[in-house]
Design a protein around this motif. Structure first.
Motif, short mmCIF file in Angstrom:
data_model
loop_
_atom_site.label_atom_id
_atom_site.label_comp_id
_atom_site.label_asym_id
_atom_site.label_seq_id
_atom_site.Cartn_x
_atom_site.Cartn_y
_atom_site.Cartn_z
N GLN A 1 2.31 2.14 12.56
CA GLN A 1 1.29 1.77 11.61
C GLN A 1 0.87 0.34 11.90
O GLN A 1 1.72 -0.51 12.16
CB GLN A 1 1.80 1.88 10.18
N ARG A 2 -0.40 0.12 11.85
CA ARG A 2 -0.91 -1.23 12.08
C ARG A 2 -0.96 -1.96 10.75
O ARG A 2 -1.29 -1.39 9.73
CB ARG A 2 -2.28 -1.18 12.70
N THR A 3 -0.65 -3.22 10.81
CA THR A 3 -0.73 -4.03 9.61
C THR A 3 -2.05 -4.79 9.61
O THR A 3 -2.54 -5.21 10.65
CB THR A 3 0.43 -5.03 9.55
N HIS A 4 -2.60 -4.91 8.46
CA HIS A 4 -3.84 -5.64 8.29
C HIS A 4 -3.48 -6.95 7.62
O HIS A 4 -2.98 -6.96 6.49
CB HIS A 4 -4.81 -4.82 7.44
N ASP A 5 -3.71 -8.05 8.29
CA ASP A 5 -3.28 -9.33 7.75
C ASP A 5 -4.24 -9.91 6.73
O ASP A 5 -3.94 -10.90 6.10
CB ASP A 5 -3.02 -10.34 8.88
N GLY A 6 -5.37 -9.27 6.53
CA GLY A 6 -6.31 -9.73 5.50
C GLY A 6 -6.03 -9.05 4.18
O GLY A 6 -5.23 -8.12 4.08
N GLU A 7 -6.69 -9.50 3.14
CA GLU A 7 -6.49 -8.85 1.85
C GLU A 7 -7.37 -7.61 1.78
O GLU A 7 -8.32 -7.45 2.54
CB GLU A 7 -6.81 -9.82 0.73
N GLY A 8 -7.04 -6.72 0.87
CA GLY A 8 -7.77 -5.48 0.73
C GLY A 8 -9.17 -5.69 0.18
O GLY A 8 -9.51 -6.75 -0.36
N ARG A 9 -9.99 -4.67 0.29
CA ARG A 9 -11.38 -4.77 -0.16
C ARG A 9 -11.49 -4.96 -1.68
O ARG A 9 -12.34 -5.70 -2.16
CB ARG A 9 -12.15 -3.52 0.24
N ILE A 10 -10.63 -4.31 -2.42
CA ILE A 10 -10.69 -4.43 -3.88
C ILE A 10 -10.29 -5.83 -4.30
O ILE A 10 -10.96 -6.46 -5.14
CB ILE A 10 -9.79 -3.37 -4.55
N ALA A 11 -9.22 -6.37 -3.71
CA ALA A 11 -8.80 -7.72 -4.05
C ALA A 11 -9.86 -8.74 -3.64
O ALA A 11 -10.11 -9.71 -4.36
CB ALA A 11 -7.48 -8.04 -3.36
#
Length: 81
Positions: free
Chosen positions: A61-71
């Motif tokens: 699984q790849r990690t996304h280092d940015g915050e989510g779209r909702i946040a």
């Protein structure tokens, strides 16, 4: 039977450039490049992703280092208190 109806089926060297792995598979892909392997010359085709490197098949699984779209939406449009 008609002549030259079927495409040329031969063993092709597919190179997964992400993990630097070669697959020798029968294919009708057309390519001008060739590669020599174990004393034989094969048509060469570079690919970006194969079943050996795709996250779905490898279980990675790849990690996304940015915050989510909702946040990110809430941060942008929330009222300052």
């Amino acid at each position: 039977m008609k002549k030259q109806l079927h495409p040329d089926y031969r063993t092709v060297a597919f190179h997964d450039t992400r993990i630097d792995r070669y697959f020798f598979i029968g294919s009708t892909v057309k390519t001008e490049q060739t590669i020599e392997h174990d004393g034989n010359e094969y048509p060469y085709m570079a690919i970006d992703v194969s079943s050996a490197s795709h996250p779905f098949y490898t279980g990675e699984q790849r990690t996304h280092d940015g915050e989510g779209r909702i946040a990110q939406f809430k941060r942008r449009y929330s009222r300052k208190q």
